[in-house]
Design an enzyme around this catalytic site. Structure first.
Site, short mmCIF file in Angstrom:
data_model
loop_
_atom_site.label_atom_id
_atom_site.label_comp_id
_atom_site.label_asym_id
_atom_site.label_seq_id
_atom_site.Cartn_x
_atom_site.Cartn_y
_atom_site.Cartn_z
N GLY A 256 -18.14 -17.67 51.11
CA GLY A 256 -18.43 -16.62 51.96
C GLY A 256 -18.40 -16.97 53.45
CG ASP B 193 -22.03 -4.44 52.40
OD1 ASP B 193 -21.13 -3.41 52.68
OD2 ASP B 193 -21.82 -5.71 52.06
#
Length: 858
Positions: free
Chosen positions: A19, A147
């Site tokens: 990530g 999100d």
């Protein structure tokens, strides 16, 4: 990291993903009598663990994850440190993200409406739990996920529904704050207030669920075909697409529910996730739609049976106590180059340190801008130049910071344009044999007239290579993440998608290594062919670094910059003058420059806060809608730069740029209404004396204007707003005027240069108080003509005999004879070529560096 032991707790089996600030591994907790429990371990990258801000963000996520305990939220087992490193151990989930389910079922009969609504109801239960979370004293934490997308709703093969990825969630007790104007989350699912950078609450998550419902019922993306900039603009204005306008087979009750969930005003939406869930449950009961988790499990089992078995076999292989490579793989590569060629990753096993990726050849990834990605494809055997379709299982166990939804092995989506063929048997010997490509066959593939085309978009989150055997379609905005290197082989062609205005952004700490050759340049261009391509067909190339700029806040403190036109991931600047953003060598960039607003476009090559550790030479930018080369601060130096037909300036600097430039060639093609210039320099937009002060050193430039085509002011060099610097051995031809200096604080040395054929005033306009336009005194009485004609500056007005500056294209751009009289010797500092003691970018007409194979003129 020792793959056999992590803090005496876990054995790492394979690398799952990377990530924005963390690496994620598949691991097992082992016990007596062969006991194994699979889980996911997420580690903050060691280099970032030393940064207080990154560590605080990681610990914020860890604290929040540790409090989440619900059947519909991914479970966190523990947070621990080991030898100054930080880890989160999380639940391993065997299943698929909703966007992958939608993409797979779209090829069949689609996801049954009732089952889709059941999945959404389960996710809403997890979301309501998170929204209602309280601290240990009973005070509400006011968690906002920020999100909520199909990528972050995971469905296991047993029919469980889990909400994942709390990596950018915000809670009241977070120690880090989102800076004003910073966007977090996927643009296609952002609420209008989130897109405007305003405060968000649980109702912003409700909007994200509303978009998810919209797309599930419409069986298409809400923002299909729209680029991020357009989406943000419409959201900021409260312009949300209507579901009723795109489909006629959705019941009125569901249309009402979706309209309320996606209302532009937060006050018009459902207040809680539970309220929305209850309305959906009421609809399901009233419609008589049978939908339960057993039905979801049956659908998953029927749809992904092959992938599930394959993943089980791969995990079993990783659990073996392997101490060496299998015999059939002993002669194959275990390179850590991160090549996009999936065959290399498919042959790595546990004996490699650090732990290898799971051996799967595909890289699923959601498109920038949101919504479900279509079927993912890639070419496994390039010599056959055909596609092999592979349905890749997603292994997901956790909240992954930075939008790594589920666990993409690289973070890219790839699709080949040619028809699929049946692949060879998927045995290790067959894969090993497929690697044995001769150098001759690879060279032949690179030189082929027709190559497989792969689509790329999203985030590059681990080292990767683009091969010249393929052509790549760049869609949306693709980010090379910090700590990641994207390598592009010589001869590779990347075409920008016109519909989505694809752009490539290298974030600070990321690297782009694009090292072409004179015979095999790397080309970024339009997807439209010769004769059809136009400036503005795609975005552009942006390198962002960590070198100093002079940006200051109102208190005078240094702050990071933000590139206009790209909605996220575009902050730059820092305190590392030697920062390394990679290599650009023998690269051509064509037909770029998406328009963000009238008069505001992305440049062909944007260099923002880029450090002197970056290598830039032999780069041509042509037919771009804005500047060819723009330097926003930074210390990067560059040589052999060509600009043809810029919509605005050729070479532009601002915000404290202090690099060195040599051998610059411009053939201008100004738009009639553009204030375009050969060189344009500022210290900062306010003309302050913030440091570092812009002060580039420039030697050997040939700048050919097109004043006859321009209705606006058109200068060889426009220097203003407090910039400093030094320019020598330059040729200025074909502009309205050679030089204009503005503002009292501007102080640039310009000498040993030639001015010829500038149409209105060869040197500069005679300014006076009370004058109009170009005749106005805007520099406190500074006389540019007297300045240039001072004898010690050795400037000339003789004809340099450069026919290319007078022709429409193609040159030659060298003078008939070297312009050595009055020329200066470049500094012997290790960067400049000291032999270039002549005016102009080329010594004479026999100097052919700008007419070589890597350059194109038209």
């Amino acid at each position: 990291m020792d793959p056999g032991n992590l803090a005496g707790k876990y054995r790492l089996l394979a690398t799952l993903g990377h990530g924005g600030m963390a690496d994620v591994y598949l691991a097992s907790a082992q016990g007596p009598a062969g006991f194994n429990k699979l889980l996911v371990v997420k580690e903050l990258r060691p280099a970032l663990a030393q940064d207080p801000d990154f560590l605080a963000m990681f610990l914020d996520e860890a604290r929040l994850a540790a409090r989440l305990s619900h059947a519909n939220v991914v479970h966190t087992y523990e947070i621990f440190g080991h030898q100054a490193r930080y880890f989160i151990a999380m639940e391993y989930l065997d299943g698929q993200p909703l966007n992958r389910i939608l993409a797979e079922l779209a090829k069949r009969d689609g996801l049954p409406r009732a089952l889709g609504l059941r999945i959404v109801c389960e996710a809403l239960s997890g979301l309501h739990y998170a929204h209602e979370l309280r601290d240990y004293s009973g005070a509400p934490l006011e968690v906002v996920h920020r999100d909520v997308t199909p990528h972050n709703v995971l469905v296991t093969y047993e029919g469980q529904v889990k909400l994942v990825d709390f990596g950018i969630a915000k809670a009241l007790d977070s120690s880090t704050e989102t800076r004003i104007g910073m966007l977090k989350g996927k643009v296609g699912y952002m609420a209008p207030e989130q897109a405007r950078g305003e405060a968000v609450d649980r109702r912003s998550d409700i909007y994200g669920v509303g978009v998810l419902l919209w797309e599930l019922l419409a069986r298409r993306r809400m923002w299909r075909g729209a680029i991020d900039v357009l989406i943000l603009s419409r959201l900021a204005a409260g312009d949300v697409p209507s579901l009723a306008a795109v489909t006629s087979d959705v019941p009125d009750e569901l249309l009402r529910i979706v309209a309320r969930a996606t209302a532009a005003s937060p006050s018009a939406r459902y207040y809680s996730a539970a309220e929305l869930r209850d309305e959906l449950e009421t609809y399901l009961r009233g419609a008589g739609d049978a939908s339960d988790l057993r039905s979801v499990a049956s659908l998953m089992a029927a749809t992904f049976a092959d992938e599930r078995e394959r993943m089980r076999a791969l995990i079993q292989l990783q659990l073996l106590d392997t101490t060496r490579l299998p015999a059939e793989l002993e002669h194959t590569s275990t390179s850590r180059s991160g090549s996009l060629d999936p065959r290399l990753d498919s042959l790595r096993v546990m004996a490699v340190t650090p732990p290898p990726p799971l051996p799967t050849p595909l890289l699923p990834r959601a498109l920038s801008g949101g919504s479900a990605a279509p079927e993912v494809e890639t070419a496994v055997f390039p010599q056959a130049r055909r596609t092999r379709r592979v349905r890749v299982p997603w292994v997901l166990g956790a909240s992954l910071f930075g939008g790594l939804a589920a666990l993409s092995l690289l973070g890219w989506r790839a699709r080949e344009s040619l028809a699929p063929t049946k692949p060879p048997a998927e045995s290790p010997p067959a894969l090993a044999a497929a690697l044995r490509l001769s150098a001759a066959s690879r060279a032949s593939a690179c030189g082929a007239a027709h190559k497989p085309r792969l689509e790329i978009s999203g985030d590059v989150e681990r080292d990767a290579t683009l091969s010249c055997e393929n052509e790549y379609l760049l869609k949306f905005t693709t980010y090379v993440k910090p700590g990641t290197t994207l390598t592009i082989q010589p001869g590779t062609r990347i075409v920008g998608d016109r519909a989505t205005r694809g752009a490539l952004v290298v974030q600070p700490g990321g690297r782009l290594v694009a090292r072409g050759t004179p015979q095999a340049p790397i080309v970024f261009t339009s997807e439209r062919g010769p004769g059809q391509a136009r400036s503005g067909d795609w975005g552009g190339l942006l390198l962002l670094g960590r070198a100093p700029t002079n940006l200051r806040d109102q208190a005078g403190a240094a702050q990071r910059g933000k590139v206009e036109g790209v909605p996220a991931g575009v902050e730059y600047g820092g305190d590392l003058p030697d920062d390394d953003s990679g290599v650009l060598s023998y690269v051509r960039i064509e037909y770029s420059g998406i328009e963000i607003a009238p008069g505001n476009e992305i440049n062909g090559l944007t260099l923002a806060g880029v450090g002197r550790g970056t290598v830039i030479d032999h780069v041509q930018v042509r037919h771009t809608a804005d500047d060819c080369f723009e330097f926003f601060g930074g210390t990067v130096s560059a040589r052999y730069l060509i600009c043809q037909d810029a919509g605005d300036d050729g070479f532009d600097w601002d915000l404290g740029y202090t690099g060195k430039l040599q051998f610059l060639l411009l053939e201008a093609g100004p738009a009639p209404d553009s204030d375009s210039n050969g060189l344009e320099g500022d210290n900062d937009p306010n003309g302050s004396q913030s440091s570092p002060i812009s002060s580039p050193t420039i030697f050997n430039a040939t700048l050919c204007g097109r004043a006859l085509a321009s209705k606006r002011e058109h200068y060889g060099a426009l220097l203003r707003r407090g910039t400093r610097g030094s320019i020598a051995n330059a040729v200025f031809m074909g502009f309205g005027a050679g030089l204009d200096v503005r503002d009292q604080r501007t102080d640039v040395e310009l000498g040993s240069s030639a001015f010829f054929g500038n149409l209105s005033e060869n040197l500069a306009y005679a300014e006076q108080a009370g004058g109009l336009g170009s005749l106005e005194d805007d520099d406190a009485g500074f006389d540019e003509r007297r300045f240039l004609l001072t004898s010690e500056r050795s400037n000339s007005q003789r004809d340099p005999s450069i026919s290319g500056c007078e022709a429409t294209s193609r040159g030659p751009f060298g003078p008939l004879q070297p312009l050595t009289e009055g020329a200066a010797r470049p500094p012997g500092d290790g960067f400049f070529d000291t032999s270039a003691q002549y005016m102009g970018a080329l010594r004479d007409r026999q100097d052919r560096w700008a007419q070589a194979d890597w350059v194109r003129w038209d």
